[in-house]
Design a protein around this motif. Structure first.
Motif, PDB file in Angstrom:
ATOM      1  N   GLN A  73       0.849  -1.190   0.000  1.00  0.00           N
ATOM      2  CA  GLN A  73       0.000   0.000   0.000  1.00  0.00           C
ATOM      3  C   GLN A  73       0.889   1.246   0.000  1.00  0.00           C
ATOM      4  O   GLN A  73       1.663   1.486   0.927  1.00  0.00           O
ATOM      5  CB  GLN A  73      -0.986   0.022   1.170  1.00  0.00           C
ATOM      6  CG  GLN A  73      -1.937  -1.157   1.185  1.00  0.00           C
ATOM      7  CD  GLN A  73      -2.777  -1.278  -0.082  1.00  0.00           C
ATOM      8  OE1 GLN A  73      -3.193  -0.280  -0.673  1.00  0.00           O
ATOM      9  NE2 GLN A  73      -3.038  -2.504  -0.515  1.00  0.00           N
ATOM     10  N   SER A  74       0.736   2.032  -1.044  1.00  0.00           N
ATOM     11  CA  SER A  74       1.653   3.152  -1.273  1.00  0.00           C
ATOM     12  C   SER A  74       1.723   4.138  -0.116  1.00  0.00           C
ATOM     13  O   SER A  74       2.818   4.564   0.267  1.00  0.00           O
ATOM     14  CB  SER A  74       1.301   3.875  -2.575  1.00  0.00           C
ATOM     15  OG  SER A  74      -0.002   4.426  -2.516  1.00  0.00           O
ATOM     16  N   LEU A  75       0.598   4.508   0.461  1.00  0.00           N
ATOM     17  CA  LEU A  75       0.664   5.487   1.545  1.00  0.00           C
ATOM     18  C   LEU A  75       1.320   4.910   2.790  1.00  0.00           C
ATOM     19  O   LEU A  75       2.065   5.610   3.478  1.00  0.00           O
ATOM     20  CB  LEU A  75      -0.727   6.034   1.886  1.00  0.00           C
ATOM     21  CG  LEU A  75      -1.288   7.059   0.901  1.00  0.00           C
ATOM     22  CD1 LEU A  75      -2.628   7.591   1.389  1.00  0.00           C
ATOM     23  CD2 LEU A  75      -0.330   8.205   0.649  1.00  0.00           C
ATOM     24  N   ALA A  76       1.089   3.647   3.077  1.00  0.00           N
ATOM     25  CA  ALA A  76       1.754   3.019   4.219  1.00  0.00           C
ATOM     26  C   ALA A  76       3.269   3.021   4.006  1.00  0.00           C
ATOM     27  O   ALA A  76       4.041   3.302   4.932  1.00  0.00           O
ATOM     28  CB  ALA A  76       1.238   1.602   4.429  1.00  0.00           C
ATOM     29  N   ILE A  77       3.686   2.724   2.784  1.00  0.00           N
ATOM     30  CA  ILE A  77       5.114   2.737   2.458  1.00  0.00           C
ATOM     31  C   ILE A  77       5.683   4.148   2.611  1.00  0.00           C
ATOM     32  O   ILE A  77       6.728   4.353   3.242  1.00  0.00           O
ATOM     33  CB  ILE A  77       5.354   2.202   1.028  1.00  0.00           C
ATOM     34  CG1 ILE A  77       4.990   0.713   0.943  1.00  0.00           C
ATOM     35  CG2 ILE A  77       6.796   2.451   0.584  1.00  0.00           C
ATOM     36  CD1 ILE A  77       4.905   0.171  -0.474  1.00  0.00           C
ATOM     37  N   ILE A  78       4.992   5.128   2.054  1.00  0.00           N
ATOM     38  CA  ILE A  78       5.468   6.513   2.116  1.00  0.00           C
ATOM     39  C   ILE A  78       5.518   7.004   3.563  1.00  0.00           C
ATOM     40  O   ILE A  78       6.472   7.667   3.971  1.00  0.00           O
ATOM     41  CB  ILE A  78       4.595   7.425   1.226  1.00  0.00           C
ATOM     42  CG1 ILE A  78       4.819   7.075  -0.251  1.00  0.00           C
ATOM     43  CG2 ILE A  78       4.898   8.899   1.481  1.00  0.00           C
ATOM     44  CD1 ILE A  78       3.801   7.682  -1.199  1.00  0.00           C
ATOM     45  N   HIS A  79       4.526   6.664   4.352  1.00  0.00           N
ATOM     46  CA  HIS A  79       4.532   7.081   5.762  1.00  0.00           C
ATOM     47  C   HIS A  79       5.679   6.417   6.516  1.00  0.00           C
ATOM     48  O   HIS A  79       6.314   7.052   7.374  1.00  0.00           O
ATOM     49  CB  HIS A  79       3.190   6.804   6.426  1.00  0.00           C
ATOM     50  CG  HIS A  79       2.102   7.720   5.964  1.00  0.00           C
ATOM     51  ND1 HIS A  79       2.213   9.094   5.954  1.00  0.00           N
ATOM     52  CD2 HIS A  79       0.874   7.460   5.471  1.00  0.00           C
ATOM     53  CE1 HIS A  79       1.104   9.630   5.484  1.00  0.00           C
ATOM     54  NE2 HIS A  79       0.274   8.657   5.178  1.00  0.00           N
ATOM     55  N   TYR A  80       5.967   5.166   6.202  1.00  0.00           N
ATOM     56  CA  TYR A  80       7.109   4.501   6.843  1.00  0.00           C
ATOM     57  C   TYR A  80       8.411   5.207   6.463  1.00  0.00           C
ATOM     58  O   TYR A  80       9.262   5.455   7.317  1.00  0.00           O
ATOM     59  CB  TYR A  80       7.174   3.018   6.444  1.00  0.00           C
ATOM     60  CG  TYR A  80       8.356   2.309   7.054  1.00  0.00           C
ATOM     61  CD1 TYR A  80       8.336   1.890   8.380  1.00  0.00           C
ATOM     62  CD2 TYR A  80       9.514   2.086   6.307  1.00  0.00           C
ATOM     63  CE1 TYR A  80       9.432   1.260   8.950  1.00  0.00           C
ATOM     64  CE2 TYR A  80      10.617   1.456   6.878  1.00  0.00           C
ATOM     65  CZ  TYR A  80      10.568   1.046   8.193  1.00  0.00           C
ATOM     66  OH  TYR A  80      11.661   0.428   8.756  1.00  0.00           O
TER      67      TYR A  80
END
Length: 176
Positions: A73-80
């Motif tokens: 999931q792109s937003l989960a990756i970006i937030h990490y």
């Protein structure tokens, strides 16, 4: 080399707007990574292979192997990435602006982009392009109203943020 120090691996499809968001974040943060291409069209979709299902049970791109874990999931990756590598910042420190960035990002990734996913469009039959164009147009009209109140040089103010990482690929995909 330990798994935490290994070069990140991005499972990606070149035309995926979700993968594109993550590639932009990785580039802005100066994070070198390797790519494992996952062709969403070839052989009925390589994302449905047993090999990729072991990486991401949702059978979607992107997935990022980083710091000994696999994220999807792109937003989960970006937030990490933002939490673990905060420079340069992709979320404003101001809490109101941060909330606006998250709102715009969610508007795009939840309200516009999923409506043009291959899995959805396949179910729409002959009118899939007309249906997708109507959904995209109404989503962008709502987004434009929001941006009238938040934008400076970028979606929220004058610094690149997660909202911009979501917007750029969405505009490109809407034009194809």
């Amino acid at each position: 080399m330990s798994s935490a120090a290994a070069k990140p691996i991005l499972y990606s499809y070149f035309r995926s707007s979700c993968s594109w968001r993550v590639r932009i974040a990785l580039a802005l943060k100066g994070i070198a990574y390797d790519v494992v291409p996952v062709n969403l069209l070839k052989d009925g979709g390589q994302q449905f292979s047993a090999e990729f299902k072991a990486v991401n049970p949702m059978q979607q791109v992107p997935a990022l192997k980083i710091d000994g874990i696999i994220l999807s999931q792109s937003l989960a990756i970006i937030h990490y990435l933002e939490d673990t590598r905060p420079i340069p910042r992709l979320l404003p420190q101001d809490l109101k602006k941060k909330a606006q960035v998250r709102m715009i990002a969610d508007h795009i990734v939840s309200g516009i982009q999923p409506l043009q996913n291959l899995s959805i469009l396949k179910q729409m039959g002959e009118k899939k392009m007309e249906w997708a164009q109507n959904c995209i147009a109404s989503g962008f009209q709502a987004l434009e109203q929001t941006l009238q109140h938040t934008a400076g040089c970028y979606c929220v103010g004058d610094e690149v943020s997660v909202a911009d990482l979501c917007l750029v690929p969405q505009v490109f995909n809407a034009e194809r």
